[in-house]
Structures are given as C-alpha cells and as structure tokens.
Design a protein around this motif. Structure first.
Motif, PDB file in Angstrom:
ATOM      1  N   GLY A  31      88.882-108.460  54.436  1.00 21.69           N
ATOM      2  CA  GLY A  31      87.235-108.615  53.936  1.00 21.69           C
ATOM      3  C   GLY A  31      86.508-107.293  54.156  1.00 21.69           C
ATOM      4  O   GLY A  31      87.205-106.197  53.888  1.00 21.69           O
ATOM      5  N   SER A  32      85.353-107.351  54.655  1.00 19.95           N
ATOM      6  CA  SER A  32      84.550-105.866  54.852  1.00 19.95           C
ATOM      7  C   SER A  32      83.192-106.429  55.878  1.00 19.95           C
ATOM      8  O   SER A  32      83.381-107.610  56.097  1.00 19.95           O
ATOM      9  N   LEU A  33      83.010-105.451  56.384  1.00 26.27           N
ATOM     10  CA  LEU A  33      81.564-105.595  57.122  1.00 26.27           C
ATOM     11  C   LEU A  33      80.632-104.980  56.235  1.00 26.27           C
ATOM     12  O   LEU A  33      80.477-103.829  56.194  1.00 26.27           O
ATOM     13  N   GLU A  34      79.867-105.834  55.474  1.00 19.82           N
ATOM     14  CA  GLU A  34      78.907-105.106  54.674  1.00 19.82           C
ATOM     15  C   GLU A  34      77.580-106.116  54.245  1.00 19.82           C
ATOM     16  O   GLU A  34      77.889-107.322  54.314  1.00 19.82           O
ATOM     17  N   GLN A  35      76.648-105.511  54.201  1.00 22.71           N
ATOM     18  CA  GLN A  35      75.415-106.405  53.759  1.00 22.71           C
ATOM     19  C   GLN A  35      75.552-107.459  52.596  1.00 22.71           C
ATOM     20  O   GLN A  35      76.321-106.918  52.018  1.00 22.71           O
ATOM     21  N   SER A  44      80.823-111.728  55.279  1.00 25.45           N
ATOM     22  CA  SER A  44      80.847-112.690  54.426  1.00 25.45           C
ATOM     23  C   SER A  44      82.380-112.740  53.890  1.00 25.45           C
ATOM     24  O   SER A  44      83.064-113.750  53.607  1.00 25.45           O
ATOM     25  N   ASP A  45      82.749-111.368  53.282  1.00 27.21           N
ATOM     26  CA  ASP A  45      83.983-111.376  52.579  1.00 27.21           C
ATOM     27  C   ASP A  45      85.169-111.954  53.670  1.00 27.21           C
ATOM     28  O   ASP A  45      86.104-112.519  53.155  1.00 27.21           O
ATOM     29  N   GLU A  46      85.029-111.349  54.804  1.00 29.69           N
ATOM     30  CA  GLU A  46      86.275-111.660  55.757  1.00 29.69           C
ATOM     31  C   GLU A  46      86.267-113.290  56.053  1.00 29.69           C
ATOM     32  O   GLU A  46      87.302-113.808  55.854  1.00 29.69           O
ATOM     33  N   THR A 119      89.514-109.634  48.778  1.00 30.74           N
ATOM     34  CA  THR A 119      88.270-110.326  48.088  1.00 30.74           C
ATOM     35  C   THR A 119      87.394-109.146  47.848  1.00 30.74           C
ATOM     36  O   THR A 119      86.757-109.047  46.760  1.00 30.74           O
ATOM     37  N   HIS A 120      87.120-108.309  48.766  1.00 35.64           N
ATOM     38  CA  HIS A 120      86.148-107.086  48.692  1.00 35.64           C
ATOM     39  C   HIS A 120      86.429-106.479  47.580  1.00 35.64           C
ATOM     40  O   HIS A 120      87.511-105.753  47.588  1.00 35.64           O
ATOM     41  N   PHE A 121      85.385-106.108  46.580  1.00 37.37           N
ATOM     42  CA  PHE A 121      85.863-105.722  45.403  1.00 37.37           C
ATOM     43  C   PHE A 121      86.345-104.143  45.370  1.00 37.37           C
ATOM     44  O   PHE A 121      87.297-103.722  44.855  1.00 37.37           O
TER      45      PHE A 121
HETATM   46 MN    MN Z   1      82.367-107.281  49.366  1.00 40.13          MN
END
Ligand code: MN
Length: 257
Positions: A31-35, A44-46, A119-121
C-alpha cells in the motif's frame, strides 16, 4: 483474537505444517501512507488491499504476509503530490529492495505460490523491478522458483460494475485517487474511518498532460482528492469488494492449479 490467515499470527510450527501439507499461496499486500482527502484515512491503500487479501485467503485456504505499508511518491496529477501532510514516501529503489527480499525469503522457505497485491498507483514498476530481481536471485541461489502473480485488484472489475459505480462516467484510475472506489470500499469495510460530511464536491481535477517541478505551489488539488468522492456508497463498496474477491480467487485457482 488470532487472525488465522495472517502469517504473522501463526507460530513457526503452524507455518511449517501448512507449508508441508498444502504449500498455501501467500498474498503480499502493498500500500502506501498517503493523504486520501479530508474524508478518508491515510492508510487507505494498505487497508483496502489487506482486507481484500484476507477475504481471498479465507476462501482459498491461503495466507497473508504482513503488508508493505509505505509506497512511492506521487505527483499532483496522480496522488495529489508528495507535499501533502501525512504523505510519507519511500524511494522506488527501497520498495524494489523490500519486494525482492521478501519474495526471496519466502522462496527460501519453500513457498511456491505468491500473489503480490499492489494498489498504490505509483508503486507499480518498482514492484515489478523487485519481483524481477527476486526471481534472478532465487535462480542464482538454487532455490525452487515460485510462481508469482502481480495483481492490481481494481483491474479485475468488470465494465458492468464500473458503469454501476460511476453513473456520471469513469474518470480513469489516475484520477480516482481518494475518489469513488476507495471511499466506497471504506464505507463498506471500515465505515468508522470515513467522514462523508468532509468529502469535497469538486469534479475531476484538470491537469496538463505533463509534470512540472517543483510542484508544491502549482495548481493541483487543494483537497487531496482528484475526483469527487460524493457518489461513493457502502453499496458500491460491497459490489466492488465482492467482485474483486471473487475474481482474485478465480485468478489464483486458474494460474496456480
Ligand atoms: Mn495511492
């Protein structure tokens, strides 16, 4: 409570038994740690990827490895940009090395079937690089080569579901950051983490077909969303979740048997 599909909740004897009994597929969520806008969680992504992986694992008698919870940087026209508070990115090379090491280690233990769920683009090609490097190392080290599937779950959605979820028209995955799909998934899976009263109502953000650096003071998205999440719903989330889980099970059954 013990999560029976989580590799990290098993002890080594249980894992060893599973490995020898049926060499279960191992899913690796990334995933990611991202707004993700003012209305949905930074993880969200994770989260969405892991919850999909866990449901697939329950149905397929598979296991889920601990996620890679950080991802690579975005630019304004993909995830909003790295300048947003909370967006905490790792270098592409770091991600590739993590993916390489985890797959090589799973292969060292004799895991034969691995599903990398990305998932994270912005991660995509760094993940592919990591898988490719792992396969080379595995060969050089003389381990049995596993079969690795790399899947972005949203690519499994049918046109019919996309039409139902996006009655106003589908803006494309790059503009779907913190938009209808992930917001719907959260409304279905983790409703406590969404506040729809904070969801912005602007339509798809328009960008020129190129990137400019430095970008922090350039026009982009002020909300962090690239498309309005207002038409998200728990119903759409369930539709997306059910189809993705079913299709992923089909892919695993087809490619691994
Ligand atoms: Mn993302």
């Amino acid at each position: 409570m013990k999560n029976t599909v989580a590799l990290s909740d098993l002890n080594w004897l249980e894992f060893d038994r599973r490995l020898k009994a049926d060499n279960p597929p191992i899913l690796l969520p990334i995933g990611s740690l991202e707004q993700h806008g003012p209305h949905s969680p930074n993880g969200s992504d994770e989260m969405t990827t892991r919850l999909i992986a866990e449901e697939v694992a329950r149905r397929m008698n598979a296991l889920v490895a601990p996620s890679i919870s950080y991802g690579c940087r975005s630019v304004p026209r993909t995830g909003g940009g790295n300048h947003f508070p909370a967006t905490t990115s790792i270098k592409g090379r770091t991600l590739s090395m993590l993916v390489r090491d985890i797959i090589r280690e799973l292969a060292r233990h004799g895991v034969g079937r691995i599903v990398v769920l990305d998932t994270h683009f912005e991660n995509e090609w760094f993940v592919i690089e990591g898988i490719d490097l792992a396969m080379r190392e595995i060969k050089m080290l003389g381990y049995t080569e596993p079969t690795v599937l790399k899947v972005r779950y949203f690519e499994l959605l049918s046109e019919e579901v996309i039409e139902r979820v996006y009655p106003k028209g589908f803006p494309g995955w790059a503009l779907e950051h913190a938009g209808v799909m992930t917001t719907s998934l959260h409304l279905h899976l983790t409703p406590d983490l969404v506040d729809m009263s904070k969801a912005p109502d602007h339509g798809p953000v328009e960008f020129p077909p190129y990137d400019i650096f430095p970008y922090a003071d350039r026009p982009g998205t002020e909300t962090g969303c690239l498309n309005e999440p207002l038409s998200a719903s728990a119903e759409s989330g369930q539709l997306i979740f059910d189809q993705v889980v079913t299709e992923l099970c089909n892919v695993i059954a087809r490619e691994f048997n």
